[in-house]
Design an enzyme around this catalytic site. Structure first.
Site, short mmCIF file in Angstrom:
data_model
loop_
_atom_site.label_atom_id
_atom_site.label_comp_id
_atom_site.label_asym_id
_atom_site.label_seq_id
_atom_site.Cartn_x
_atom_site.Cartn_y
_atom_site.Cartn_z
N GLY A 196 -12.77 -3.83 -6.61
CA GLY A 196 -13.57 -4.35 -5.39
C GLY A 196 -12.32 -5.42 -5.26
O GLY A 196 -11.33 -5.56 -6.12
N ARG B 226 -9.01 -10.55 -6.46
CA ARG B 226 -8.18 -11.69 -6.09
C ARG B 226 -7.78 -12.00 -4.93
O ARG B 226 -6.75 -12.47 -4.51
CB ARG B 226 -7.05 -11.85 -7.17
CG ARG B 226 -6.16 -10.67 -7.13
CD ARG B 226 -4.82 -10.91 -8.01
NE ARG B 226 -4.13 -9.67 -8.26
CZ ARG B 226 -2.84 -9.79 -8.66
NH1 ARG B 226 -2.41 -10.97 -9.01
NH2 ARG B 226 -2.19 -8.53 -8.62
N ASP C 272 -8.35 -14.28 -13.17
CA ASP C 272 -8.60 -15.54 -12.70
C ASP C 272 -8.26 -15.54 -11.08
O ASP C 272 -8.53 -16.56 -10.59
CB ASP C 272 -7.56 -16.25 -13.38
CG ASP C 272 -5.96 -15.95 -13.06
OD1 ASP C 272 -5.98 -14.95 -12.19
OD2 ASP C 272 -5.10 -16.40 -13.78
N GLY C 273 -8.33 -14.40 -10.52
CA GLY C 273 -8.18 -14.25 -9.16
C GLY C 273 -7.06 -14.85 -8.39
O GLY C 273 -6.95 -15.18 -7.38
N ARG D 117 -1.17 -11.02 4.04
CA ARG D 117 -0.51 -9.72 4.53
C ARG D 117 -1.28 -9.59 5.82
O ARG D 117 -2.31 -9.75 6.05
CB ARG D 117 -0.63 -8.58 3.52
CG ARG D 117 -1.82 -8.00 3.18
CD ARG D 117 -1.71 -6.93 2.50
NE ARG D 117 -1.55 -6.89 1.06
CZ ARG D 117 -2.38 -7.18 0.28
NH1 ARG D 117 -3.80 -6.85 0.44
NH2 ARG D 117 -2.13 -7.27 -1.10
N ARG E 2 -9.92 1.51 2.14
CA ARG E 2 -9.15 2.11 1.27
C ARG E 2 -10.29 3.36 0.94
O ARG E 2 -11.27 3.67 1.15
CB ARG E 2 -9.23 1.64 -0.05
CG ARG E 2 -8.39 0.15 0.02
CD ARG E 2 -8.83 -0.65 -1.28
NE ARG E 2 -7.94 -1.79 -1.33
CZ ARG E 2 -7.95 -2.96 -0.76
NH1 ARG E 2 -9.02 -3.10 0.23
NH2 ARG E 2 -6.89 -4.13 -0.88
N ASP F 15 -7.33 3.17 -5.01
CA ASP F 15 -7.56 1.89 -4.09
C ASP F 15 -6.42 1.34 -3.52
O ASP F 15 -6.34 0.06 -2.94
CB ASP F 15 -8.27 0.78 -5.08
CG ASP F 15 -7.59 0.70 -6.23
OD1 ASP F 15 -7.12 1.71 -6.88
OD2 ASP F 15 -7.20 -0.42 -6.69
N ASN F 16 -5.37 1.95 -3.38
CA ASN F 16 -4.06 1.51 -3.17
C ASN F 16 -3.39 2.35 -1.86
O ASN F 16 -2.35 2.14 -1.50
CB ASN F 16 -3.01 1.34 -4.39
CG ASN F 16 -3.30 0.31 -5.05
OD1 ASN F 16 -3.76 -0.70 -4.69
ND2 ASN F 16 -2.55 0.65 -6.09
N ASP G 248 -0.07 -3.79 -1.15
CA ASP G 248 -0.50 -4.15 -2.51
C ASP G 248 0.84 -3.70 -3.41
O ASP G 248 0.47 -2.90 -4.34
CB ASP G 248 -1.70 -3.55 -2.83
CG ASP G 248 -2.29 -4.35 -3.93
OD1 ASP G 248 -1.80 -5.35 -4.20
OD2 ASP G 248 -3.21 -3.91 -4.70
#
Length: 486
Positions: free
Chosen positions: A89, A92, A141-142, A195, A202, A269-270, A279
């Protein structure tokens, strides 16, 4: 000045319902220093009129743009190096806005990649990276390192210059935090990036719904993606949608290969439903022809090596097809998947023609040109890098005098070169007037090798000198306009 009158908000992701995303709050950064502002991309969606202060407010503090609901962290799963991970999910980043492209503003690389002009006023997303923690951050840490943001800016600019479907980096803002990272010198500087791309849905978005056995969610996704991104597909036609996604993925993969690009992390997921690259993590461009070249130091098996990228994309498409079995029969889904190989070869031929700046002469001649180009690169090995060949011989016969008088003149000889030149000269140049651009008077093309990236970063890191990055982006933009198919 606020957004322009041409700005058209159209937040549609929320149409899917609350089970597809979570409302989140952005991080409160100690600083917001504007480093990259892509006004060319912003102008395509009516945002170039923002003042710097407004820009920072929307893309550093994430005050919602007019008509936008606020940040949404998207839910998805995915295969990471072919191991299923249900704990993914947006960890970040988030979907910051959706808006319509100004008619006629579609990027030339997108038009060429699709083989024809797409419908005007496409729906586009503004997505973030490094914008703070979300329910899907796990132990992260996002945040995004400034170096990581710089690398993404460079990768997207280089790919766009080469005619590859890609997100465009709209904004990069330094955020004033010191980040600890185990795989690079720490503490290191931080940033938040935005972006602009056609979709952030995805393959893994479908995988999450299938994981929970939610046929209703798959049906909702099919209709959402079909209606917004592949409107030529008939309503409810899941195999037809898969066919469209297969075609878009084949175009993308072919253009990566023709560009000599190695994505590095081709997880489910990419990859998205519109066939754009985004990404960018451990990417690389080939230093020279090497089918086994990998971009990620942790890809010990070479799963995502340069020459295995078509295999990786096809494998990911099979996972998407598996999700669609909840709403469609296996046979038409299999037929759609089987279209990937032929589509990839067609698109690869077209991509090589485009990169060489020549017109199609028919399947047999086009295949001969592609084969002899690869044979020449293979024979020359480390003597000839990937990009200089396409620079020296752009527009075919029209570049003969230039190439044979250039810095690589001694390399343009031998049996492999003779076969390449014969195949190239069969083809008519495509708009040879493009050779009048000053880009082609330069002895060497723009490349993006890792040592140059490290040099650009070192100037920023040690002296806060952004001029090498700015100058590189100017040169890449010059390359894009010189080779532009529009």
């Amino acid at each position: 000045m606020p957004v322009s009158p041409e700005y058209r908000p159209d937040p549609r992701f929320s149409d899917l319902g609350p089970e597809f995303g979570d409302s989140v709050a952005p991080a409160d950064f100690p600083e917001t220093i504007l480093r990259i502002r892509n006004d060319r991309a912003a102008a395509t969606v009516g945002l170039a009129t923002l003042t710097d202060a407004e820009w920072i407010a929307h893309f550093g503090r994430f005050q919602p743009l007019p008509g936008q609901p606020g940040p949404i962290a998207m839910r998805y799963h995915g295969h990471q190096f072919r191991t299923y991970n249900p704990d993914l999910g947006d960890g970040r980043g988030f979907l910051a806005a959706q808006l319509r492209e100004i008619p006629g503003a579609q990027a030339a690389s997108d038009r060429v990649a699709s083989g024809s002009a797409q419908p005007e006023s496409r729906l586009l997303d503004l997505g973030t990276k490094g914008s703070g923690t979300t329910p899907w951050s796990r132990s992260g840490d996002g945040r995004l390192t400034l170096k990581g943001g710089v690398r993404e800016v460079l990768a997207a600019a280089m790919l766009e210059a080469q005619g590859v479907p890609t997100c465009r980096i709209l904004s990069l803002i330094e955020t004033g935090e010191d980040l600890e990272r185990g795989d690079e010198p720490s503490p290191t500087r931080s940033a938040v990036m935005v972006r602009l791309q056609h979709s952030h849905i995805r393959f893994g978005t479908f995988q999450r719904a299938a994981f929970f056995g939610r046929k209703d969610q798959i049906e909702t996704l099919v209709e959402h993606v079909r209606g917004l991104y592949h409107p030529a597909v008939a309503e409810g036609d899941a195999p037809g949608l898969l066919t469209a996604i297969v075609a878009a993925s084949a175009r993308l993969t072919a253009r990566w290969v023709a560009a000599g690009f190695v994505h590095g992390v081709l997880n489910t997921d990419n990859l998205n439903v519109t066939g754009e690259s985004f990404d960018y993590g451990p990417w690389r461009w080939l230093p020279f022809y090497d089918p086994a070249f990998t971009a990620a130091y942790f890809d010990q098996s070479g799963l995502y090596a340069f020459a295995r990228q078509p295999e990786a994309v096809f494998w990911n498409l099979t996972q998407l097809a598996g999700c669609l079995k909840l709403v469609a029969d296996v046979e038409p889904l299999t037929e759609a998947l089987n279209g990937f190989g032929p589509a990839y070869i067609r698109e690869l031929r077209a991509a090589f023609l485009e990169r060489l700046g020549v017109r199609s002469l028919g399947e047999a001649a086009d295949q001969r040109l592609m084969d002899t180009t690869l044979a020449l690169l293979r024979e020359k090995g480390e003597a000839i890098r990937w990009e200089p060949l396409f620079h020296d011989w752009f527009a075919g016969f029209s570049s003969s005098a230039r190439a044979l008088a250039g810095p690589r003149a001694k390399d343009w000889q031998g049996k492999a070169f003779d076969a390449f030149r014969f195949a190239l000269f069969e083809h008519e140049p495509d708009r040879p007037e493009r050779l009048e651009d000053p880009v082609f008077a330069r002895p060497d093309p723009e490349e993006l090798r890792i040592d140059e990236v490290e040099t650009i970063w070192a100037s920023i890191d040690t002296a806060d000198d952004w001029s090498p990055l700015s100058e590189k982006l100017v040169r890449l933009e010059a390359t894009r306009t010189a080779r532009s198919p529009s």
